[in-house]
Design an enzyme around this catalytic site. Structure first.
Site, PDB file in Angstrom:
ATOM      1  N   GLN B 245       0.831  -1.201   0.000  1.00 14.33           N
ATOM      2  CA  GLN B 245       0.000   0.000   0.000  1.00 14.33           C
ATOM      3  C   GLN B 245       0.869   1.256   0.000  1.00 14.33           C
ATOM      4  OE1 GLN B 245      -3.081  -2.009   3.078  1.00 14.33           O
ATOM      5  NE2 GLN B 245      -3.590   0.122   2.634  1.00 14.33           N
ATOM      6  N   ARG B 392      -9.042  -0.286   7.425  1.00 13.89           N
ATOM      7  CA  ARG B 392     -10.025   0.596   6.818  1.00 13.89           C
ATOM      8  C   ARG B 392     -10.443   1.700   7.780  1.00 13.89           C
ATOM      9  NH1 ARG B 392     -14.339  -1.166   2.200  1.00 13.89           N
ATOM     10  NH2 ARG B 392     -14.613   0.936   1.441  1.00 13.89           N
ATOM     11  N   CYS B 393      -9.454   2.310   8.395  1.00 15.28           N
ATOM     12  CA  CYS B 393      -9.755   3.438   9.276  1.00 15.28           C
ATOM     13  C   CYS B 393      -8.498   4.246   9.426  1.00 15.28           C
ATOM     14  CB  CYS B 393     -10.219   2.969  10.643  1.00 15.28           C
ATOM     15  SG  CYS B 393      -8.870   2.473  11.718  1.00 15.28           S
ATOM     16  N   GLU B 766     -13.260   5.141   4.476  1.00 20.25           N
ATOM     17  CA  GLU B 766     -13.241   4.453   5.753  1.00 20.25           C
ATOM     18  C   GLU B 766     -14.389   4.839   6.655  1.00 20.25           C
ATOM     19  OE1 GLU B 766      -9.217   5.482   6.608  1.00 20.25           O
ATOM     20  OE2 GLU B 766      -8.502   3.803   5.409  1.00 20.25           O
TER      21      GLU B 766
END
Lengths: 197, 831, 297
Positions: B245, B392-393, B766
């Protein structure tokens, strides 16, 4: 993980049960999937070890032989044991050490560990033979505390219990039938062996 | 110790456009695929037709395969490793252990928190499935066969998997190799004003307290981690295709770990099948593949199995929290307190900007104007996999939002107030922005009441409140629960002075080159794993240059060609790289003006750009106009004498502040009193992410995140037994929701632009994962709160819900409400 | 899947398969692979020899014949889910098929394979028990029919011989006065059952219950019959109280263990709930009663 249970051996007095449960050959024959149980030292090689074939079993075996091969306190044993659960049939290379044998109370404790297919276990087990309260047989109390690691513990947790119970129950059922054999063929042999301990 | 974010400098200059920037609510995209248009995703063609190129698709001549031997024990000393049986196999090329890596100084690697993790275990295994050895073979099957033949002798030690037990005095010591580590305690951290908060609690009319565990989750991307490492001894260059990522950050780390100069390291992150924070850290498998390629001088591929991914790579959450609120009797919240026990696993490998040991958890005042706040946290080592990634935050915001949104519901129930009303009462008012929170955050913009009102209307809130009461009154078999979450996210890390990863400030970058034929290539430092960057970033450029979106390609993920960036996670791509793309496009536009002036034979200061038409024209003479395509030709074929030829610009964007997207979610559930099953009756999500670039992609992001929120609330948990076995480490036992578990979502939006972002956008990917779990838990609790239930732990499987129902006397037997109609001929049923 | 190497045999007839099973050393049978393939993939199963029966076309059937519903060894769960005859007459089969695993697995996994696997969390064993069905096995000595009740011994352990192949499972064709149902509680699609109950009710013309069959999933070491509940139902007329009593008896006879699918008490309670629900459906399908709820929801 803790397992324990009891098994009644009708018509088999404790001292006879003790003799049979002290004989690695009788134990091997009663433990489904067990290929051998043999004393081991540090030089033991799993890959190359070939168990002796055609070892005389109870009740035919010579009392001296049975007495000399009986489990000894402090001795380490190698056992190769295949456990079959459907298509999953791990073959465990297992080492067992007899920690204590109480000849008076018929109590034996052992520790062991083994590994197969990315899994391993270690256990502390014990058993004690009591006279039956209402009969001339024995009541065998057994207990095991096992730690299981790896794939089998990750995926098979829910079947370990019934499978362990099955192995133990099959074991004692088989022991019971061996006892009956002893009874039927030569009731004197156990007394002779017992005298030798 | 306290680590409040710094207030941005007052004189920070916001990079706004001269015409005020785009306003997609007014003019949507101008028909060229600019801001606000539902442009079909450019990446979909290759994905839908099976032409994606993932790491496992990469094949190189002479490529070898790597399989990792893993420990079945969670805690054990390695006595001996014997690889001879594996090495004797025909197609096995090598067996690597820590000893081999030590020779090349590759035995350890730094984690994201500057801890040191074994690449292959040197002395002691610290968690189950940890990497012990690697087998390199000519094909994948043989590598696996070989791995089974590596014999490892272990001295098994007692493990500790629970954070609280790990901090007990006689707990097994996880990190005995660290000189100054005498227990399993990693760090304490606190935030806010303890004294002032205690004072508020002492004086308050009402206080409430609740314990809650945000359970250990795994991001579980569809594609597991993997790498193809290729050392070129002729060029002295290491190329690693990997599931990353953050390719540039990984290049820097790879260079530091390996000693290979950074310009001789190329990281390529091709198509990536989902990351969700799981692909931010460096994992031993990548390093082993690179080391093996270096030693063997052949390409080496390592692809993780699913269970390896769940059991060993970065988990998320695992925060055991106690929340407290102090309020007036009419529901004004005056203070918030929180205490956390964090399980960090065997290494401190949490993914967070280094100035924030607990990430952005101190945003736990949420959407509310709370005078006093204090939070404390203790982190512990355990014999579990390392992690603490931002699944996802944005760095622990999920935990913070769960805490405050749950606590507001607890307070509402205590005061017997409507949970919508109590939120409305305590919201930061829309005219209070920019707003500085009690823990020092600077909220950019928000209108929380507007989003809540919209959600209430969409959910038909009053109707369901009545229906809820009717069912209670009639003792119906299914109870209705209504859960609300009015969350605020903090995304877009970050201002470089506040946020860095391994010392590198968290800016991001864009490099825009316009070709002579009028199309353009945008290269960005972030990396898409499904977010749709190739489309949305092209839309930003289309908007800012008046170019057609089809004429813009977006490239990312190759460190040899892309500008340096910090990668995609924490919803930072649009807030940071999106801003860089807009600013780069505006720089190109500035130069385009001089070319336009040359072409139109006018003075440069007389050239105006019209956002609507996308054309440049002479002030006061709209007919004398020129398009960007014509300008591009001019830049290469007829450039003005005082300008360099060509038309390109680079921008490295360091955001002045973070952005604060928000929303209100309302979840309506039916709880089966016979079985404890929970069904979604209605699921409303109203999001505000500022100006919207591609509403369709936003909607897709919301849907995906809500599905993951449902997984979190209802199904997922990485579980361990007392021996440290991962019992939730595969998809038989780690339960991801399927389409069948996902209800129909009703999405809505409000638009409150970010005042400091060049295009007013915030970031949204997110929000749904962050905002939905508390809404779902609040709904299930709400179904039972009339009987005194204040909390249900996640995951709320039927057994957990039924036990709660039964504890408060709400469980039903099937016969409770049933009658049998036996027809005319039959005798009465109750004979 | 990176399984250990094994020898792969593909017989095309039952005879060929049986002779392979007899001659090969410790063979493992592969049908749909629903359970075997994951075990191969985890390398928990490391068979030397696999006998793949997917090429035996004669086993691919699902039909009513000779007073039985006969499910051949290659009938997939999806075949059951899509079958008209199942839909029309075999409520329990129609209920269970779409609840097995997930769509991909249903396309491949077989009913017989699931029964042979003898996982106590498998659904089909309970359906067979409720219908008093049979497992038909072929071995070197010919064919034998094993009553479902005598088939299951322990988790993954059955009375099937090592050289026998199950060719079909079958249940009696229902009378017009019969109804059946299967209810299953699971956490998500593809998850094992937390508990499941299959029920068959056969009614006399006077509306009393002639016979009942109840099979339970995931609440004992094998799929198990709830005989006490069955006996309690026989000769009685359906009523909420009767079914509630039967549910309670089934729960008492179940023997669940606490695990990741819930506590033992919860599972026993769910046996009660699912039994009552399945009894209601079965009675409705037999045309005997209409189940009504006094209150909406």
């Amino acid at each position: 993980m803790e397992f324990d249970g009891e098994f009644e051996l009708d018509g088999v007095p404790p001292e006879k049960a003790w003799v049979v449960l002290s004989d690695p050959v009788a134990v091997r024959d009663s433990l489904k999937g067990c290929q051998y149980i043999t004393p081991m030292d540090d030089s033991f090689e799993w890959d190359s070890f070939e168990p002796e074939e055609d070892v005389p079993t109870l009740p035919e075996a010579e009392a001296d032989d049975v007495a000399s091969r009986a489990f000894r306190t402090g001795q380490k044993y190698a056992a190769l044991m295949q456990v079959g659960v459907g298509s999953v049939k791990p073959k465990f290379e297992t080492t067992v050490t007899i920690d204590d044998r109480d000849e008076e109370d018929f109590e034996m404790t052992a520790t062991g560990s083994g590994s197969a297919s990315g899994s391993s276990f270690s256990m502390e087990s014990g058993m004690r033979i009591h006279p039956q309260e209402d009969g001339d047989g024995s009541r065998i109390e057994w207990w095991t505390e096992a730690d299981i690691s790896g794939r089998i513990a990750q995926l098979g947790g829910r079947v370990i219990n019934p499978v362990a119970n099955k192995i133990v129950n099959n074991f004692f059922t088989s022991i019971e039938s061996q006892m009956t054999d002893v009874e039927e063929t030569d009731s004197g042999v156990t007394d002779r062996i017992r005298g030798m301990f | 110790m306290s680590s409040e974010p710094d207030t941005p400098d007052a004189e920070t200059e916001y990079q706004h456009d001269e015409d005020g920037g785009p306003d997609p609510e007014k003019h949507c995209g101008h028909g060229r695929g600019g801001m606000g248009e539902e442009v079909t995703r450019k990446e979909d063609k290759r994905f839908i037709t099976g032409r994606g190129n993932y790491v496992d698709d990469i094949k190189k001549p002479g490529m070898l395969h790597c399989e990792i031997v893993r420990s079945p024990h969670a805690h054990a000393r390695i006595e001996n490793i014997d690889g001879s049986r594996a090495e004797a196999m025909d197609d096995v090329v090598a067996v690597l252990t820590a000893d081999d890596l030590l020779e090349h100084d590759l035995a350890t690697m730094p984690t994201l928190m500057d801890d040191t993790q074994d690449v292959l275990v040197n002395e002691k295994v610290k968690f189950q499935s940890q990497e012990v050895a690697a087998v390199i073979a000519t094909d994948r099957y043989t590598a696996k066969d070989g791995a089974q033949k590596v014999e490892v002798e272990y001295d098994v030690l007692d493990p500790v998997v629970d954070a609280a037990e790990a901090l007990e005095e006689d707990a097994p010591l996880v990190r005995d190799e660290l000189d100054d580590q005498e227990d399993n305690h990693i760090f304490d951290w606190d935030t806010g004003d303890k004294e002032a908060t205690e004072a508020v609690f002492d004086e308050a009319d009402v206080t409430v307290e609740e314990d809650m565990l945000y359970q250990r989750l795994h991001p579980a991307p569809i594609e597991t981690c993997g790498a193809v490492a290729d050392w070129d001894p002729g060029m002295d260059k290491m190329t690693v295709h990997m599931t990353s990522q953050a390719p540039h950050a990984h290049r820097t780390l790879f260079s530091q770990v390996s000693g290979i100069p950074e310009h001789k390291v190329r990281i390529v992150s091709p198509d990536v099948g989902g990351g969700f924070g799981n692909k931010v850290p460096i994992y031993p498998g990548y390093v082993v593949a690179a080391a093996a390629s270096y030693v063997l001088e052949q390409p080496v591929k390592w692809i993780e199995e699913r269970s390896e991914n769940i059991q060993t790579t970065g988990f998320a959450r695992d925060y055991d929290m106690t929340g407290e609120l102090a309020a007036t009797e009419d529901g004004m919240i005056e203070g918030v307190k929180v205490d956390v026990l964090a399980n960090h696993g065997a290494y401190n490998a949490a993914a967070q900007p280094s100035k924030f040991p607990a990430g952005f958890f101190n945003i736990f005042t949420g959407s509310y104007d709370i005078e006093a706040a204090y939070g404390s946290l203790t982190a512990a080592f355990t014999n579990t996999a390392p992690g603490g990634v931002a699944y996802r935050c944005s760095f622990r915001v999920t935990e913070a939002v769960y805490l405050i949104e749950r606590m507001v519901k607890v307070l509402a129930d205590e005061l017997e107030m409507d949970p919508a009303e109590i939120r409305r009462k305590n919201f930061i008012p829309s005219d209070a922005f920019p707003y500085e929170s009690a823990t020092g955050w600077n909220y950019d913009s928000g209108d929380y009441e507007k989003a809540l009102d919209k959600a209430l209307e969409m959910a038909d809130y009053e109707h369901y409140r009545e229906e809820q009461q009717r069912r209670i009154a009639e003792d119906a078999d299914k109870l209705i629960g209504i859960g609300i979450s009015s969350f605020t996210e903090v995304v877009g890390a970050g201002p470089g002075k506040q946020c860095d990863i391994a010392g590198i400030e968290m800016f991001d970058s864009a490099d825009l080159r316009v070709n002579p034929t009028g199309n353009a290539v945008l290269r960005v430092g972030v990396q898409t794993q499904g977010q749709g960057h190739e489309t949305t970033f092209a839309q930003i450029v289309a908007e800012e240059l008046g170019m057609d979106v089809d004429n813009i390609s977006v490239e990312h993920g190759d460190t040899d060609t892309e500008p340096y960036g910090l990668g995609t996670y924490g919803s930072r791509s649009t807030p940071v790289a999106g801003a860089a793309a807009a600013v780069a496009a505006r720089k190109v536009r500035d130069k385009a003006k001089s070319i336009a002036a040359n072409e139109l034979e006018a003075a440069e200061e007389d050239i105006e750009w019209d956002r609507e038409s996308g054309e440049f024209h002479v002030a006061g003479a709209p007919d004398r106009s020129i398009t960007i395509t014509e300008i591009a030709a001019g830049a290469y074929m007829n450039h003005p004498g005082d300008e360099e030829p060509g038309l390109e610009a680079v921008n490295y964007y360091d955001p002045p502040e973070m952005t604060y997207p928000f929303g209100s979610y309302i979840v309506i559930v039916e709880v089966d009193r016979e079985t404890g099953e929970v069904e979604f009756e209605k699921f409303v999500a109203v999001d505000d992410c500022g100006n919207r670039i591609n509403p369709m992609i936003i909607e897709g992001q919301i849907h995906g995140g809500l599905a993951q929120g449902i997984g979190t609330a209802m199904l997922e948990k990485v579980t361990y037994d007392d021996n440290g076995n991962v019992t939730g480490g595969d998809f038989m036992n780690y339960l991801l929701p399927t389409a069948n578990e996902i209800p129909n979502f009703e999405t809505g939006h409000t638009v409150t632009p970010s005042p400091h972002h060049p295009i007013g956008a915030k970031g949204v990917g997110e929000s749904p994962t962050v905002g939905s779990p508390p809404a779902i838990v609040n709904a299930v609790v709400d179904a039972m709160s009339h009987a005194g239930v204040s909390h249900v732990e996640m995951p709320m499987t039927p057994d957990v819900v039924w036990e709660t129902l039964d504890d408060v006397g709400l469980s039903h037997q099937p016969a409770h409400n049933v009658e049998f109609d036996l027809g005319d001929d039959a005798e009465p049923a109750d004979d | 899947m990176k399984s250990a190497p094994f020898e792969h045999h593909e017989p095309t007839t039952v005879d060929e398969a049986v002779s392979l099973l007899e001659s090969l050393d410790d063979p493992t049978i592969l049908a749909g692979g629903q359970s075997l393939v994951p075990m191969l993939r985890f390398r928990l199963a490391n068979p030397d020899v696999v006998v793949d029966i997917n090429g035996i076309d004669s086993l691919d059937y699902l039909r009513e014949e000779d007073g039985h519903l006969r499910v051949g060894a290659l009938a997939r769960h999806a075949d059951v889910a899509e079958s008209d005859v199942i839909d029309e007459k075999y409520g329990s089969f129609a209920d269970a098929a779409p609840l097995v695993a997930d769509p991909q697995i249903r396309n491949r996994g077989t009913v017989v394979g699931s029964v042979a696997q003898a996982d106590p969390k498998g659904d089909w064993g309970s359906v067979l028990l409720a219908h008093e069905g049979e497992v038909v096995a072929r071995g070197p000595d010919g064919e034998r029919a094993i009553p479902a009740e005598e088939f299951f011994l322990l988790p993954y352990d059955t009375t099937l011989g090592e050289d026998e192949l199950i060719t079909e499972v079958r249940v009696p064709t229902p009378s017009p006065n019969e109804g059946s149902a299967y209810h299953k509680l699971k956490r998500k699609t593809g998850d094992y059952a937390m508990a499941g109950v299959g029920v068959r009710l056969t009614f006399n013309d006077d509306g009393t219950i002639e016979s009942a069959g109840i099979g339970m999933t995931a609440v004992d070491i094998t799929n198990a019959r709830a005989t006490d509940a069955e006996e309690h139902l026989e000769g009685e007329r359906p009523s909420p109280d009767l079914f509630a009593a039967a549910g309670e008896l089934a729960a008492e006879q179940s023997n669940p263990e606490s695990d990741e699918h819930g506590g033992a008490d919860y599972k026993a309670r769910m046996v009660d709930v699912l039994t009552q629900r399945a009894l209601g459906d079965a009675a409705e399908r037999a045309g005997t009663v209409t189940v009504k709820r006094r209150v909406t929801q």
